[in-house]
Write a protein that holds these residues in place. Sequence first.
Motif, short mmCIF file in Angstrom:
data_model
loop_
_atom_site.label_atom_id
_atom_site.label_comp_id
_atom_site.label_asym_id
_atom_site.label_seq_id
_atom_site.Cartn_x
_atom_site.Cartn_y
_atom_site.Cartn_z
N ASP A 177 -3.03 1.75 5.28
CA ASP A 177 -3.14 2.99 4.53
C ASP A 177 -4.59 3.44 4.48
O ASP A 177 -5.45 2.77 3.92
CB ASP A 177 -2.60 2.74 3.11
N LYS A 178 -4.88 4.58 5.07
CA LYS A 178 -6.26 5.08 5.11
C LYS A 178 -6.73 5.55 3.74
O LYS A 178 -7.90 5.77 3.54
CB LYS A 178 -6.39 6.18 6.14
N ASN A 179 -5.81 5.69 2.79
CA ASN A 179 -6.18 6.07 1.43
C ASN A 179 -6.45 4.84 0.56
O ASN A 179 -6.66 4.97 -0.62
CB ASN A 179 -5.08 6.93 0.79
N ALA A 180 -6.43 3.66 1.17
CA ALA A 180 -6.67 2.44 0.40
C ALA A 180 -8.03 2.50 -0.28
O ALA A 180 -8.18 2.06 -1.41
CB ALA A 180 -6.59 1.21 1.30
N VAL A 217 -14.78 -6.03 5.52
CA VAL A 217 -13.42 -6.57 5.57
C VAL A 217 -12.43 -5.43 5.78
O VAL A 217 -11.51 -5.52 6.60
CB VAL A 217 -13.09 -7.38 4.30
N LEU A 218 -12.61 -4.33 5.05
CA LEU A 218 -11.74 -3.17 5.24
C LEU A 218 -11.82 -2.67 6.67
O LEU A 218 -10.80 -2.31 7.27
CB LEU A 218 -12.12 -2.05 4.27
N GLY A 219 -13.02 -2.66 7.24
CA GLY A 219 -13.18 -2.23 8.63
C GLY A 219 -12.47 -3.14 9.61
O GLY A 219 -11.87 -2.67 10.59
N LEU A 220 -12.49 -4.42 9.33
CA LEU A 220 -11.83 -5.38 10.22
C LEU A 220 -10.31 -5.22 10.24
O LEU A 220 -9.68 -5.44 11.27
CB LEU A 220 -12.17 -6.82 9.81
N VAL A 221 -9.74 -4.85 9.12
CA VAL A 221 -8.27 -4.77 9.04
C VAL A 221 -7.75 -3.35 9.17
O VAL A 221 -6.53 -3.13 9.15
CB VAL A 221 -7.75 -5.41 7.73
N GLU A 222 -8.63 -2.39 9.35
CA GLU A 222 -8.24 -0.98 9.37
C GLU A 222 -7.16 -0.66 10.40
O GLU A 222 -6.24 0.09 10.12
CB GLU A 222 -9.47 -0.10 9.62
N GLY A 223 -7.21 -1.23 11.57
CA GLY A 223 -6.25 -0.89 12.62
C GLY A 223 -5.01 -1.76 12.64
O GLY A 223 -4.15 -1.58 13.51
N VAL A 227 -2.60 -11.78 7.63
CA VAL A 227 -4.02 -12.08 7.41
C VAL A 227 -4.26 -12.35 5.92
O VAL A 227 -5.00 -13.27 5.55
CB VAL A 227 -4.91 -10.91 7.91
N THR A 228 -3.62 -11.58 5.07
CA THR A 228 -3.78 -11.75 3.63
C THR A 228 -3.17 -13.07 3.17
O THR A 228 -3.78 -13.78 2.35
CB THR A 228 -3.16 -10.56 2.87
N THR A 233 -10.32 -7.76 -1.73
CA THR A 233 -10.41 -6.60 -0.84
C THR A 233 -9.16 -6.51 0.04
O THR A 233 -8.59 -5.43 0.22
CB THR A 233 -11.68 -6.68 0.01
N LEU A 234 -8.73 -7.64 0.59
CA LEU A 234 -7.52 -7.65 1.42
C LEU A 234 -6.28 -7.25 0.61
O LEU A 234 -5.43 -6.49 1.08
CB LEU A 234 -7.31 -9.04 2.04
N LEU A 235 -6.18 -7.78 -0.60
CA LEU A 235 -5.03 -7.44 -1.44
C LEU A 235 -5.01 -5.95 -1.78
O LEU A 235 -3.96 -5.33 -1.80
CB LEU A 235 -5.03 -8.28 -2.71
N ASP A 236 -6.18 -5.38 -2.03
CA ASP A 236 -6.26 -3.94 -2.28
C ASP A 236 -5.82 -3.15 -1.05
O ASP A 236 -5.10 -2.16 -1.17
CB ASP A 236 -7.68 -3.53 -2.67
#
Length: 111
Positions: A3-6, A20-26, A35-36, A93-96
């Motif tokens: 979700d890009k609105n995360a 971390v957000l950048g790593l999981v973005e795709g 991963v989470t 961050t991953l959970l969010d």
Amino acid sequence: MVDKNANARISDSKTVLRPVLGLVEGLDPSQLRDVTIDAILKHRALRDEASASHLHLQDVLSAQARPEEVRFAERGYIGTMIALHAHQTALSTLLDALGYIPEVPPQQLSN
């Protein structure tokens, strides 16, 4: 897709690891979930390590060990707690990004 609105859901007052957000973005949702889950299991292991380190420190203090043994045990405890807290921030961050807390098997890594 993640979700890009995360980022919009994450409070400005909360510590977020943008790398971390950048790593999981795709990642697709199932990959992000896996991963989470792996991060949750890693966090449990770090928690157990920190607990054992705390117990060791208490034992050393109770035994009235030499000052250098106490310092070594304190450094070990502090090191495990730093790792635990740093990992907690990454996990949070991953959970969010995931948007929910996944069901996690007690002691099994996801595939």
